[in-house]
Write a protein that holds these residues in place. Structure first.
Motif, PDB file in Angstrom:
ATOM      1  N   HIS A  30      22.252 -54.800  81.658  1.00 33.72           N
ATOM      2  CA  HIS A  30      23.288 -54.675  82.687  1.00 33.72           C
ATOM      3  C   HIS A  30      23.734 -53.224  82.842  1.00 33.72           C
ATOM      4  CE1 HIS A  30      23.340 -58.935  83.134  1.00 33.72           C
ATOM      5  NE2 HIS A  30      23.893 -59.181  81.961  1.00 33.72           N
ATOM      6  N   GLN A  31      23.809 -52.510  81.727  1.00 32.67           N
ATOM      7  CA  GLN A  31      24.181 -51.101  81.791  1.00 32.67           C
ATOM      8  C   GLN A  31      23.165 -50.301  82.598  1.00 32.67           C
ATOM      9  OE1 GLN A  31      24.605 -49.972  77.686  1.00 32.67           O
ATOM     10  NE2 GLN A  31      26.414 -51.247  77.368  1.00 32.67           N
ATOM     11  N   ARG A  32      21.875 -50.560  82.347  1.00 33.06           N
ATOM     12  CA  ARG A  32      20.839 -49.874  83.120  1.00 33.06           C
ATOM     13  C   ARG A  32      20.857 -50.323  84.575  1.00 33.06           C
ATOM     14  NH1 ARG A  32      16.594 -47.041  80.594  1.00 33.06           N
ATOM     15  NH2 ARG A  32      15.820 -46.847  82.720  1.00 33.06           N
ATOM     16  N   GLY A  33      21.251 -51.562  84.803  1.00 35.99           N
ATOM     17  CA  GLY A  33      21.337 -52.062  86.167  1.00 35.99           C
ATOM     18  C   GLY A  33      22.353 -51.311  87.001  1.00 35.99           C
ATOM     19  N   VAL A  34      23.445 -50.863  86.386  1.00 36.49           N
ATOM     20  CA  VAL A  34      24.450 -50.078  87.099  1.00 36.49           C
ATOM     21  C   VAL A  34      23.847 -48.760  87.571  1.00 36.49           C
ATOM     22  CG1 VAL A  34      26.635 -48.836  86.864  1.00 36.49           C
ATOM     23  CG2 VAL A  34      26.401 -51.129  85.899  1.00 36.49           C
ATOM     24  N   GLU A  35      22.991 -48.167  86.752  1.00 41.53           N
ATOM     25  CA  GLU A  35      22.317 -46.930  87.147  1.00 41.53           C
ATOM     26  C   GLU A  35      21.419 -47.167  88.360  1.00 41.53           C
ATOM     27  OE1 GLU A  35      20.311 -45.239  83.794  1.00 41.53           O
ATOM     28  OE2 GLU A  35      22.029 -45.515  82.468  1.00 41.53           O
ATOM     29  N   THR A  53      23.965 -54.734 101.055  1.00 35.84           N
ATOM     30  CA  THR A  53      24.755 -55.740 100.362  1.00 35.84           C
ATOM     31  C   THR A  53      24.071 -56.115  99.054  1.00 35.84           C
ATOM     32  OG1 THR A  53      25.572 -56.626 102.463  1.00 35.84           O
ATOM     33  CG2 THR A  53      25.830 -58.016 100.526  1.00 35.84           C
ATOM     34  N   LEU A  54      24.803 -55.991  97.952  1.00 31.96           N
ATOM     35  CA  LEU A  54      24.251 -56.205  96.619  1.00 31.96           C
ATOM     36  C   LEU A  54      24.936 -57.394  95.958  1.00 31.96           C
ATOM     37  CD1 LEU A  54      24.321 -52.464  95.478  1.00 31.96           C
ATOM     38  CD2 LEU A  54      22.380 -53.715  96.453  1.00 31.96           C
ATOM     39  N   PHE A  55      24.132 -58.323  95.444  1.00 33.52           N
ATOM     40  CA  PHE A  55      24.666 -59.509  94.775  1.00 33.52           C
ATOM     41  C   PHE A  55      24.970 -59.136  93.328  1.00 33.52           C
ATOM     42  CE2 PHE A  55      23.898 -64.415  94.596  1.00 33.52           C
ATOM     43  CZ  PHE A  55      25.265 -64.610  94.472  1.00 33.52           C
ATOM     44  N   GLY A  56      26.251 -58.877  93.044  1.00 32.80           N
ATOM     45  CA  GLY A  56      26.627 -58.397  91.731  1.00 32.80           C
ATOM     46  C   GLY A  56      26.988 -59.488  90.739  1.00 32.80           C
ATOM     47  N   PHE A  57      27.711 -60.534  91.203  1.00 32.70           N
ATOM     48  CA  PHE A  57      28.188 -61.576  90.289  1.00 32.70           C
ATOM     49  C   PHE A  57      28.461 -62.815  91.123  1.00 32.70           C
ATOM     50  CE2 PHE A  57      31.278 -63.805  87.632  1.00 32.70           C
ATOM     51  CZ  PHE A  57      30.750 -63.626  86.351  1.00 32.70           C
ATOM     52  N   SER A  58      27.817 -63.915  90.783  1.00 32.25           N
ATOM     53  CA  SER A  58      27.962 -65.143  91.570  1.00 32.25           C
ATOM     54  C   SER A  58      29.044 -66.040  90.988  1.00 32.25           C
ATOM     55  CB  SER A  58      26.635 -65.906  91.603  1.00 32.25           C
ATOM     56  OG  SER A  58      26.404 -66.554  90.368  1.00 32.25           O
ATOM     57  N   LEU A  72      30.058 -57.575  81.717  1.00 32.57           N
ATOM     58  CA  LEU A  72      29.877 -57.365  83.150  1.00 32.57           C
ATOM     59  C   LEU A  72      31.176 -56.896  83.806  1.00 32.57           C
ATOM     60  CD1 LEU A  72      27.658 -60.470  83.947  1.00 32.57           C
ATOM     61  CD2 LEU A  72      26.971 -58.086  84.218  1.00 32.57           C
ATOM     62  N   MET A  73      32.290 -57.468  83.390  1.00 32.18           N
ATOM     63  CA  MET A  73      33.581 -57.041  83.932  1.00 32.18           C
ATOM     64  C   MET A  73      33.923 -55.619  83.475  1.00 32.18           C
ATOM     65  SD  MET A  73      34.595 -59.427  85.934  1.00 32.18           S
ATOM     66  CE  MET A  73      32.892 -59.945  86.288  1.00 32.18           C
ATOM     67  N   ARG A  74      33.547 -55.282  82.241  1.00 30.03           N
ATOM     68  CA  ARG A  74      33.773 -53.918  81.755  1.00 30.03           C
ATOM     69  C   ARG A  74      32.974 -52.915  82.580  1.00 30.03           C
ATOM     70  NH1 ARG A  74      31.786 -49.854  78.860  1.00 30.03           N
ATOM     71  NH2 ARG A  74      29.734 -50.845  78.668  1.00 30.03           N
ATOM     72  N   LEU A  75      31.720 -53.271  82.875  1.00 31.01           N
ATOM     73  CA  LEU A  75      30.872 -52.384  83.660  1.00 31.01           C
ATOM     74  C   LEU A  75      31.399 -52.251  85.089  1.00 31.01           C
ATOM     75  CD1 LEU A  75      27.364 -53.526  82.403  1.00 31.01           C
ATOM     76  CD2 LEU A  75      28.468 -51.323  81.970  1.00 31.01           C
ATOM     77  N   LEU A  76      31.944 -53.333  85.614  1.00 25.17           N
ATOM     78  CA  LEU A  76      32.533 -53.275  86.952  1.00 25.17           C
ATOM     79  C   LEU A  76      33.715 -52.311  86.965  1.00 25.17           C
ATOM     80  CD1 LEU A  76      32.961 -54.182  89.856  1.00 25.17           C
ATOM     81  CD2 LEU A  76      34.163 -56.204  88.968  1.00 25.17           C
ATOM     82  N   ARG A  77      34.574 -52.426  85.974  1.00 28.21           N
ATOM     83  CA  ARG A  77      35.713 -51.500  85.878  1.00 28.21           C
ATOM     84  C   ARG A  77      35.212 -50.058  85.782  1.00 28.21           C
ATOM     85  NH1 ARG A  77      37.681 -55.933  82.642  1.00 28.21           N
ATOM     86  NH2 ARG A  77      39.743 -56.653  83.357  1.00 28.21           N
ATOM     87  N   MET A  78      34.211 -49.842  84.940  1.00 31.59           N
ATOM     88  CA  MET A  78      33.670 -48.505  84.742  1.00 31.59           C
ATOM     89  C   MET A  78      33.099 -47.965  86.047  1.00 31.59           C
ATOM     90  SD  MET A  78      30.634 -47.336  82.117  1.00 31.59           S
ATOM     91  CE  MET A  78      29.354 -48.058  83.181  1.00 31.59           C
ATOM     92  N   TYR A  79      32.372 -48.805  86.778  1.00 36.65           N
ATOM     93  CA  TYR A  79      31.770 -48.365  88.033  1.00 36.65           C
ATOM     94  C   TYR A  79      32.848 -47.978  89.036  1.00 36.65           C
ATOM     95  CZ  TYR A  79      29.123 -48.434  92.390  1.00 36.65           C
ATOM     96  OH  TYR A  79      28.573 -48.085  93.596  1.00 36.65           O
ATOM     97  N   LEU A  80      33.868 -48.799  89.169  1.00 37.43           N
ATOM     98  CA  LEU A  80      34.924 -48.512  90.144  1.00 37.43           C
ATOM     99  C   LEU A  80      35.675 -47.241  89.782  1.00 37.43           C
ATOM    100  CD1 LEU A  80      36.240 -52.145  90.697  1.00 37.43           C
ATOM    101  CD2 LEU A  80      35.026 -50.745  92.373  1.00 37.43           C
ATOM    102  N   ARG A  81      35.958 -47.048  88.495  1.00 37.75           N
ATOM    103  CA  ARG A  81      36.670 -45.839  88.073  1.00 37.75           C
ATOM    104  C   ARG A  81      35.824 -44.587  88.289  1.00 37.75           C
ATOM    105  NH1 ARG A  81      37.982 -48.880  83.118  1.00 37.75           N
ATOM    106  NH2 ARG A  81      40.080 -49.765  83.326  1.00 37.75           N
ATOM    107  N   ALA A  82      34.549 -44.693  87.926  1.00 40.79           N
ATOM    108  CA  ALA A  82      33.691 -43.503  87.920  1.00 40.79           C
ATOM    109  C   ALA A  82      33.104 -43.168  89.283  1.00 40.79           C
ATOM    110  CB  ALA A  82      32.553 -43.697  86.904  1.00 40.79           C
ATOM    111  N   GLU A  83      32.891 -44.166  90.126  1.00 38.25           N
ATOM    112  CA  GLU A  83      32.106 -43.943  91.337  1.00 38.25           C
ATOM    113  C   GLU A  83      32.900 -43.927  92.630  1.00 38.25           C
ATOM    114  OE1 GLU A  83      28.917 -43.110  91.277  1.00 38.25           O
ATOM    115  OE2 GLU A  83      29.057 -43.194  89.088  1.00 38.25           O
TER     116      GLU A  83
END
Length: 239
Positions: A30-35, A53-58, A72-83
């Motif tokens: 999942h971490q590599r998937g964020v990249e 449109t990207l299917f992130g979490f169903s 997955l929720m941690r990575l979502l938080r990280m993505y929103l903060r960083a990106e």
């Protein structure tokens, strides 16, 4: 022969298998998937795609192991903060579709902040589907449509429903996807954009999502442009 796609939807599949093949925990995939998300968004902009449109979490993903969902929720938080700031600098609009009721309040707040900050950006609209299900999207749209039609005194005919329902879908305002890509070799649409993908071209590739590259996206576009899109008719039509 089709024109270049305006809207590409992707089911990002294969993170877990990517990690398992390397003897790593699924969370590493999942971490590599964020990249890969960052890489593909950049590629889509370069290729002139207007909507991605990207299917992130169903809605079904909540049944996964608790630790995996937490990651997955941690990575979502990280993505929103960083990106978010980077997306804004690159003139990219971010929109999140799906039910927010089950998401943690801090995540909902970050989503709203990101959407507000990037609302007027024009390079591309990136829609991330979180806690999303296609059937739920249609049911919610139908419910809201019926309520609105009743309030406006509109007779609930088939023709009226066909015209109004798309306005209440989570993707309202965006064209339907021209092409739906699924990675990892799986060949199903998994309750994703069921109404919107009625006439989308389907492209399945064996590449696992963490390895998905600009070259893979270009291959899907080349394949799409070679197809003869008829939309139920006899002759080719330009969409």
């Amino acid at each position: 022969m089709s024109q270049s796609p305006r809207h590409i939807a992707i089911i990002m599949d294969g993170n877990g298998r990517w990690a398992t093949q390397r003897g790593l925990p699924r969370t590493a995939g999942h971490q590599r998937g964020v990249e890969s998300v960052k890489r593909v968004v950049e590629a889509a902009v370069e290729l002139g795609v207007e909507y991605l449109t990207l299917f992130g979490f169903s809605t079904e993903n909540w049944s996964r192991p608790v630790d995996e969902v937490r990651e997955l929720m941690r990575l979502l938080r990280m993505y929103l903060r960083a990106e978010t700031a980077e997306l804004h600098r690159n003139n990219i609009r971010l929109k999140v579709i799906g039910r927010r009721e089950e998401l943690e309040p801090d995540i909902v707040k970050m989503i709203e902040q990101a959407e507000n900050l990037t609302a007027n950006n024009t390079a591309i609209t990136v829609m991330i589907a979180l806690n999303y299900g296609g059937r739920q999207d249609i049911l919610c749209a139908a419910t809201n449509m019926a309520r609105a039609m009743a309030e406006q005194g509109i007779e609930p005919t088939y023709e009226a429903a066909e015209e109004y329902l798309p306005q209440f879908l989570s993707t309202a305002g965006a064209p339907d996807p021209d092409i739906l890509i699924r990675t990892s070799g799986e060949r199903r649409i998994s309750n994703f954009l069921l109404w919107q993908c009625a006439y989308s071209e389907l492209f399945y590739c064996d590449t696992l999502w963490p390895d998905f590259s600009k070259a893979d996206l270009e291959a899907a576009i080349v394949d799409f442009k070679a197809r003869d899109r008829r939309f139920g008719g006899v002759k080719s039509e330009a969409k």
